[in-house]
Structures are given as structure tokens and as C-alpha cells.
Enzyme design. Structure first.
Site, PDB file in Angstrom:
ATOM      1  CD  GLU A  25      -2.793   1.253   2.401  1.00  0.00           C
ATOM      2  OE1 GLU A  25      -2.576   0.626   3.453  1.00  0.00           O
ATOM      3  OE2 GLU A  25      -3.851   1.855   2.164  1.00  0.00           O
ATOM      4  CB  CYS A 250      -7.177   3.105   4.411  1.00  0.00           C
ATOM      5  SG  CYS A 250      -7.547   2.163   5.875  1.00  0.00           S
ATOM      6  CG  ASN A 371      -8.871  -2.158   2.928  1.00  0.00           C
ATOM      7  OD1 ASN A 371      -8.258  -3.200   3.128  1.00  0.00           O
ATOM      8  ND2 ASN A 371      -8.760  -1.102   3.718  1.00  0.00           N
ATOM      9  CD  GLU A 372      -8.979  -2.494   7.655  1.00  0.00           C
ATOM     10  OE1 GLU A 372      -9.185  -1.309   7.959  1.00  0.00           O
ATOM     11  OE2 GLU A 372      -8.030  -3.167   8.119  1.00  0.00           O
TER      12      GLU A 372
HETATM   13  O1  AHR Z   1      -1.898  -1.409   6.848  1.00  0.00           O
HETATM   14  C1  AHR Z   1      -2.322  -0.139   7.214  1.00  0.00           C
HETATM   15  C2  AHR Z   1      -3.834   0.000   7.202  1.00  0.00           C
HETATM   16  O2  AHR Z   1      -4.415  -0.837   8.143  1.00  0.00           O
HETATM   17  C3  AHR Z   1      -4.495  -0.386   5.916  1.00  0.00           C
HETATM   18  O3  AHR Z   1      -4.548   0.669   5.048  1.00  0.00           O
HETATM   19  C4  AHR Z   1      -5.876  -0.751   6.332  1.00  0.00           C
HETATM   20  O4  AHR Z   1      -6.452  -1.722   5.508  1.00  0.00           O
HETATM   21  C5  AHR Z   1      -5.730  -1.169   7.768  1.00  0.00           C
HETATM   22  O5  AHR Z   1      -6.606  -0.509   8.568  1.00  0.00           O
END
Ligand code: AHR
Length: 817
Positions: A25, A250, A371-372
């Protein structure tokens, strides 16, 4: 002493072929200036533009999104900490400085429709503009660098380009600009010195107005010539990964529609790619885009795993749920991405792929939707995306974020994330042992110790315990990746990260070596094994507590025979009233301001005895119809820290979620012990109890000999064993020729493990070993302080002993006879 009995002939299931992978990321400036080795910061001059739709009320120190999410901005420099550590005072156009020249942003005369500004420079004779890069532009003697820039001028000028530190010029060249439209100019520069803190300088000998539309400086030698930083990709390659999850995290979600990831912004010529503000506090020019990720996967021989946005922004950051049309637009973007990867060259996006130099499709087999994300808004969008994707690509493995509420979401896998303390990972070695195999398979897409010992050996060993648990369940746990992956040490926004770098160096934290050991030693089948080992109880914070619905009254609290008063309001306020206390709601708390969709009780700790680990706590608590009342203990290791090294939003030692309360709760005449704060986990049976409403009752918890026992008015009700974890965990895999034993010793003492096998093995074997002090770590100065070693050993047999050092991961590769 522990025992492992291994049944090599009882194969449980084949190993999951893609189990260990990478999650990249763009966080901590891992992309531009990192894996994507652009050396100029703010190469598109757009860093100081506020993210679309956001406003600032404090002159650009922070901005606020339309839904109210507030972020540090600092005129585009990013986080407050970065500005604090900035080598020189920031300017209104981040990373750009001028002498004898005026620089301004021109929003009218830009390179193309996607560039929102150009850098308009009014040079006076001898005027200079400078770019300081990502904390310096590094130079390595003899190394070649490629600079290109799109420039226009109001008259013929010659620009003198140099890379220099003070008076020391490393490389220089000339660019002749003719009047007219933007023109691309290329220069190859060879460094004549090695230096860290150089800068790019562009000097004009005469008076002229020159507009820069886009400028880039990169090393010529990159991994396989595909544009990525060699030492970082080599470190990734050495982990033996099987997949790459990208681009987030994120950042896929963003905090507005405009800050979410769109595939279409990340392909085509890089100077035509729109830039956008990433949720991790900086702008990306999207040079590291969809094609670059796919190419990296091809170069490493691994599978791409694309995470798409499903039509919502981050739910943890005041979410924005896209309208139906916006969701459709996002879905179109996802389908376009899939076509780019897999479509024929005759398709629109397949043709662009071919134009980018890759006529063959890329084998994209995994798609994660969101994601999440979770809840009904997610479920609706998830189903829409899944259906549309499967209609076109029925073979794609679909990964959901959530198992769904009520009905289970249809998915091939669900992505579980864990960030916690070492004890959590050791304790949860068996988390998937009883996982319902009728549910979707598991992808543990993000996990890391980020509380206590973060980035140190003890954290790595606890993660290894957890990974043993993943290996033991490879029939359903199919993929796993650590998070986050990379950190530019000068732009840290999260800690820990697997690999840390600056402009010229990189090192890995101890966890990296666990992943390398596990990645190198896979085997073909997981076989049956049994183990006997010790048990460690989780430490206590040492304080008793009261908990219950706001308004709960209590009195006469006594701990170990001594009266105790409330000392810490963990959630809610304590209001004294005569000889009683009321656990009241704090009107300033986040839950009071934004009512939560879950039950939020109050919590307060009593007394000051932080040292006792056993004891009896009693309090008289007033029972009311329909209200929850309770007492308990705080159950967390000391010392507590939470991102304590750099976290911009540090949490105190007494942050409730870190304290993991173990509590005896009674509601509607049913009593039970539960663990945790919001959405707690039941850890005892639920017992019906006699409890008259409208009067005080004596609640009692006893902590002794590894158990919590709970009483009401002197009568025993329920008990639970205190949280604990095994001292050692192991898993064994086999190939036709070998037996591979992974044994993790999480105890502070050596463990002589008695190993017995059902087959004969050679005496000589290979041992990979990682061990050290709990707080051992690596650094730029000492990058190899903690790492695994591979050593030859002898003494293996059908029955033999192996002594695992304290805090260690051992991989024994035995040869079958
Ligand atoms: O790995 C850091 C963050 O942690 C990522 O962006 C997210 O998916 C999680 O909350």
C-alpha cells in the site's frame, strides 16, 4: 520441555500454494520516492492543492472533508511530524525553492487536461529553481540518472540543469528550450560523486518566463529495467512470495469519492495520469500504477491480487456512500481494470496494455471487493460488483471483507485483519482450528504486532506462532500477508512496517526474517502432529474495575481486604454521591456525540495496586431492571504502548481497548463472563441468577491459580480460565524426501523439545534459526542485527531432542531415509 509427535504418513491436506504473499500500500511514501524511485518530490507541482471537495479553515494546516473528516495537510507537506523534521523551512510549493526567480502555480496553462497546474517561473538573469527531493536527492558515483521535463518558454532559453550538494556538483547538462508549446526534453546524468543531500537545480542565465508542466528524475538502473527500486524489490523477492495484494488498504477507499482509487487514473503515460491526495497524507502522481503492479508480479513470478473500491469511502473516516450512479461508475472502473489485465488486445483496455508494451494478458486471478468494509451498505455493493465480475470472469477468486450479517455473503474468501499485541498472536495460534469450513475460505490480508515490542524480535516470534496456526489450517486459510510493507523513514505515518528505507539504504525488521523462513520452507502436505507444551497466563494490569450501563450505582468496593475508590475513568465519568458512586456517561465522549451501532457500557478502574496479579474484588452494585451491571479485572501486559514510537495520534496507556477487560456481567437475571470492550466475546457459560431489582447486591471476582471465579451475594456463579497461550507451537509439512518442522518457542527460556517421528530420517539436517533478545531490532546502522541463520546440524532420528532457544523460530529440514 515440550513434545511433538509427528505422523508423516497421515497427510491432512496439501499446503495452500499461494499462502504467503505481499501486501503493498502506498503509505509512509512507499510509492513515489520509494519502490517507485522518483527522486523529485512534487514532480507535478500539485502537492499544495487541497483534495477536491475539502476545505481548510486554518490556512492549510488541516483540511476537512465534506463528511467532516479532518486531516493534517500543512500546505501539502503532509503530516505535522514530517514538517517538524523538515531539513529546511517548507515553501508554498512543497519541495520547490527559488533564488532570483519567482515561482507560482499556473492553473490555466498546463501540460494536458489532467495536469491541474504548471510551475510558472519568472527567471531573472542567473535565477535558479531547486527541488530538494524526498529529504535530499541522492547521488551515487558512476550511477546514471534519467531526467525528463515538459517545458515551455516565452523566448529561446538555455537551462542549466545540475544535481549538486552545496558547491559540489555531481552531474550537469543543458536544455535548450524554443518558444512554443510544451516540449519534452530528456537528459541522462551520470553522478561524479556520492552524496546524500543533493538537490536538483535549474538555472537560467537570462530573464525569461518558463513553465514547467511535469518533471521527473529517476535512476536508469531499475529492477529488470521496469522502473522499480532494485534493493527494495530484491528484498521482496527474497521472501518467496506467491501473490501481491495492491493497491491498498485504506487508500483504495479514500475519505471522499475523489480520494478513492480509480484504476483509470493509474494507466497511460505517467505525465497524463491525474494525481490525487492519498489518505495517508500526501499526493501521489500515480506513476506506480496498475500496469507497474502487474509488471512487478510478472517479474517476481507471483499472482496479482487487485483490491477495488466497491462504492464507498473508508468507514472509519466519516464515510461517504456513493450514489447509485457513482457506484456504477466505480464498478465500470473495476471492470476496465480487469479488462486491462486480461482482455484481448482488440478490447479498449487490452489495447492500452499492449500500447504500454505488454500485448500478453496478465494472469489476474484474485479480486478483493473493498477494503475493511462491512454492514448493509457494503453487502449491497459487494453483491453488485461480484455479480458483474463473475458474469465476465467466472474463474476469478472473489474475496470479501466481511462474512456478512444474517445471511453469509457468497465469496471464495474473506479477508481478516489483525493488529494487536504479541500476546494476542500467541494466544490465537488456534483461531482457525474450529473455523466453520462451510464458510468462505480465509485470507489474512493484514496482520502485525503494533502494540508493544513493535518492530522487535518478540513481536516477530509471536507473529510466527500465529503463522504456525495459519499453516495448520491451510485447508481453509489460503492466503496471508503482513502489513504494511514499506516505510520511507523520513515520512512515516504508521509503525511498524516490514522494510524501512531512506534514499539509499534499506533494512528489514525481525518479522521479515520469519516470513522469509516460512516462505522458503513450505513442503507439499501438512501432516498430522500432536504436541504437549507449557502454558503462560497473560499478565494483568493489576487493577479491578466496575462496568455496566451508564447510571450504574455502586459502593463499598474492596480489593484484597482494602477499600478502593475509582481512580481511572476508562469510559464514562464517575460521579460521587454520598457513600455511593455513579458510573455516568461522559457527554464529551465520542460515543455520546456519535451514538454507536453497538452496546457501549461504562468502565472505571479502582485503586492503585498495579502490582498484584491475584486477588479478590468485591463491590455492592445496584441492580435495575433491563440494565447491565458488572465487575471485573483489566487484563493486559505492561508496559503498554500503542504506536508509541511515532504515532501522530498517540493513545494513552489506559486506552480501554488495550486493557482487554475480563468482566462478570449481569443483565436480565443472566450472568456471564465476557472478554473485551465493545462487542465482547463470551468466555463462560451464561447462567440464570436470582437478582432482585431495586437493591444492592455484592458482586465478587476472585483471580487465583489461573482462573477468574465470580460470585453474587456469596454464591458461586461462573468461572473461566484466564487468557493464556502455549509456550511453543509447531507445524510439520512433508515432501517426498523431506520432513519440515517449524517450531516456535515463545517462552523466555530454552525448550528441549522431544520430537518423535513415524519414519526414519538421516542424522544430518538443516536448521534455520531466528532468536535473540525480546527487544532486539535492526536499524540502518546495524541492519543485520536480527536475522535468521541456516546451519547444518546432526542428531536427527526417529526419536530425538532439539533445544529451541528462548524466543526463537526454528525450521528443521530432515531428510527421510
Ligand atoms: O496497513 C495499514 C492500514 O491498516 C491499511 O490501510 C488498512 O487496511 C488497515 O486498517
Amino acid at each position: 520441555m515440550s513434545r511433538i509427535q509427528i505422523h508423516t504418513k497421515e497427510k491432512r491436506f496439501p499446503v495452500a500454494p499461494d499462502l504467503y504473499g505481499l501486501f503493498f500500500e502506498d503509505i509512509n511514501r512507499a510509492g513515489d520516492g520509494g519502490l517507485y524511485p522518483e527522486m523529485l518530490r512534487n514532480r507535478s507541482f500539485e502537492d499544495s492543492l487541497l483534495p477536491e471537495g475539502c476545505i481548510t479553515k486554518d490556512g492549510g494546516k488541516t483540511f476537512v472533508s465534506p463528511t467532516g473528516w479532518i486531516e493534517e495537510f500543512n500546505g501539502g507537506e503532509g503530516m505535522n511530524d514530517w514538517v517538524k523534521n523538515h531539513p529546511v523551512a517548507p515553501t508554498p510549493i512543497p519541495a520547490w525553492y527559488s533564488e532570483n526567480a519567482e515561482i507560482t502555480l499556473n492553473g490555466e496553462d498546463t501540460l494536458n487536461k489532467n495536469r491541474r497546474v504548471s510551475l510558472q517561473t519568472s527567471f531573472r538573469p542567473g535565477g535558479v529553481i531547486r527541488n530538494i527531493g524526498f529529504c535530499g536527492v541522492p547521488q551515487e558515483k558512476g550511477r546514471r540518472y534519467h531526467l525528463y521535463a515538459f517545458i515551455k518558454a516565452d523566448r529561446p532559453v538555455t537551462l542549466e540543469v545540475s544535481i549538486a550538494e552545496g558547491k559540489n556538483i555531481s552531474a550537469c547538462g543543458k536544455i535548450k528550450v524554443c518558444p512554443g508549446d510544451y516540449t519534452r526534453h530528456d537528459l541522462e546524468l551520470t553522478a561524479s560523486i556520492t552524496t546524500r543531500n543533493a538537490e536538483l537545480r535549474i538555472m537560467c542565465g537570462e530573464e525569461a518566463v518558463v513553465n514547467f508542466g511535469f518533471i521527473s528524475l529517476m535512476p536508469c538502473d531499475t529492477f529488470m529495467g521496469h522502473g522499480l527500486r532494485v534493493d527494495l524489490v530484491e528484498k521482496l523477492r527474497d521472501l518467496h512470495p506467491s501473490f501481491l495484494r495492491f493497491p491498498g488498504g485504506c487508500i483504495v477507499e479514500g475519505f471522499t469519492k475523489q480520494t478513492a482509487m480509480y484504476f483509470k487514473n493509474t494507466v497511460g503515460p505517467v505525465w497524463e495520469r491525474p494525481s490525487h491526495w492519498l489518505l495517508w497524507h500526501y499526493r501521489t502522481t500515480n506513476g506506480l500504477g496498475f500496469h507497474e503492479y502487474l509488471q512487478l508480479c510478472e517479474d517476481l513470478g507471483i499472482s496479482p491480487l487487485y483490491v477495488c473500491n466497491c462504492g464507498m469511502s473508508c468507514q472509519g473516516r466519516q464515510p461517504y456512500y456513493f450514489t447509485e450512479d457513482e457506484t456504477k461508475e466505480m464498478l465500470e472502473d473495476t471492470l476496465a481494470a480487469l479488462e486491462y489485465a486480461r482482455g484481448p488486445v482488440s478490447s479498449k483496455w487490452g489495447a492500452l496494455r499492449a500500447k504500454m508494451g505488454h500485448a500478453e494478458p496478465f494472469p489476474l486471478r484474485y479480486l478483493e471487493i473493498g477494503n475493511e468494509n462491512g454492514g448493509p451498505e457494503y453487502e449491497r455493493r459487494y453483491k453488485l460488483v461480484r455479480k458483474a465480475v463473475l458474469e465476465r470472469y467466472p474463474d476469478i477468486t472473489i474475496i470479501a471483507n466481511d462474512r456478512g450479517r444474517g445471511e453469509i455473503l457468497e465469496a471464495d474468501m474473506v479477508d481478516d485483519h489483525y493488529y494487536n499485541m504479541p500476546e494476542f498472536f500467541a494466544e490465537n495460534v488456534g483461531i482457525y482450528d474450529s473455523y466453520d469450513r462451510t464458510k468462505p475460505n480465509v485470507f489474512v490480508g493484514e496482520f502485525a504486532v503494533n502494540q508493544t515490542y513493535e518492530g522487535q524480535l518478540r513481536a516477530a516470534i509471536s507473529e510466527a506462532m500465529f503463522m504456525v496456526g495459519l499453516e495448520r489450517n491451510q485447508d481453509t486459510v489460503k492466503l496471508a500477508s503482513y502489513a504494511p510493507l514499506l516505510e520511507n523513514v523520513n515520512f512515516s505515518s504508521w509503525y511498524p512496517n516490514l522494510i524501512i528505507f531512506d534514499n539509499r539504504r534499506s533494512y528489514a525488521i525481525p518479522t521479515y526474517y520469519v516470513w522469509r523462513m516460512f516462505g522458503r520452507n513450505r513442503g507439499d502436505y501438512v501432516v498430522k502432529s500432536e504436541e504437549e507444551t507449557g502454558k503462560i497466563y497473560r499478565d494483568f494490569h493489576g487493577l479491578p474495575m466496575v462496568c455496566g450501563d451508564f447510571g450504574m450505582r455502586f459502593r463499598n468496593a474492596v480489593y484484597n481486604g482494602k477499600p478502593v475508590a475509582p481512580t481511572r475513568e476508562l469510559l464514562g465519568k464517575i460521579v460521587p454521591e454520598g457513600d455511593e458512586y455513579i458510573l455516568a456517561e461522559d457527554p464529551e465522549s465520542v460515543f455520546a456525540k456519535h451514538p454507536a451501532p453497538f452496546h457501549v457500557p461504562g468502565f472505571a478502574a479502582l485503586g492503585e495496586d498495579l502490582e498484584s496479579r491475584e486477588g479478590v474484588f468485591e463491590a455492592e452494585v445496584f441492580a435495575e431492571e433491563g440494565k447491565e451491571i458488572g465487575v471485573g479485572v483489566l487484563c493486559a501486559p505492561k508496559p503498554l504502548s500503542f504506536y508509541d514510537r511515532m504515532n501522530p495520534n498517540p493513545h494513552g496507556e489506559w486506552m480501554l481497548t488495550n486493557l482487554e477487560p475480563l468482566r462478570f456481567v449481569i443483565r436480565d437475571r443472566k450472568a456471564q463472563i465476557v472478554r473485551g470492550t465493545i462487542m465482547p466475546k463470551p468466555v463462560s457459560e451464561q447462567k440464570p441468577v436470582e437478582l432482585a431489582a431495586g437493591r444492592f447486591h455484592k458482586l465478587r471476582c476472585e483471580v487465583a491459580e489461573g482462573f477468574l471465579r465470580c460470585y453474587i451475594n456469596g454464591k458461586f456463579v461462573v468461572s473461566t480460565e484466564l487468557p493464556h497461550y502455549p509456550t511453543m507451537a509447531s507445524v510439520t509439512t512433508v515432501t517426498d524426501r523431506e520432513v519440515i518442522i517449524k517450531a516456535v518457542n515463545f517462552a523466555n527460556t530454552a525448550d528441549e523439545i522431544a520430537i518423535s517421528l513415524d519414519c526414519e530420517v538421516e542424522s544430518d539436517y538443516t536448521l534455520s534459526i531466528l532468536s535473540g533478545a525480546a527487544d532486539a531490532e535492526n536499524s540502518f546502522e546495524n541492519p543485520d542485527n536480527v536475522h535468521d541463520e541456516v546451519v547444518p546440524r546432526s542428531g536427527a532420528a526417529k526419536e530425538f531432542r532439539y533445544t529451541a532457544p528462548p524466543l526463537s523460530v526454528s525450521v528443521l529440514r530432515l531428510r527421510k531415509k
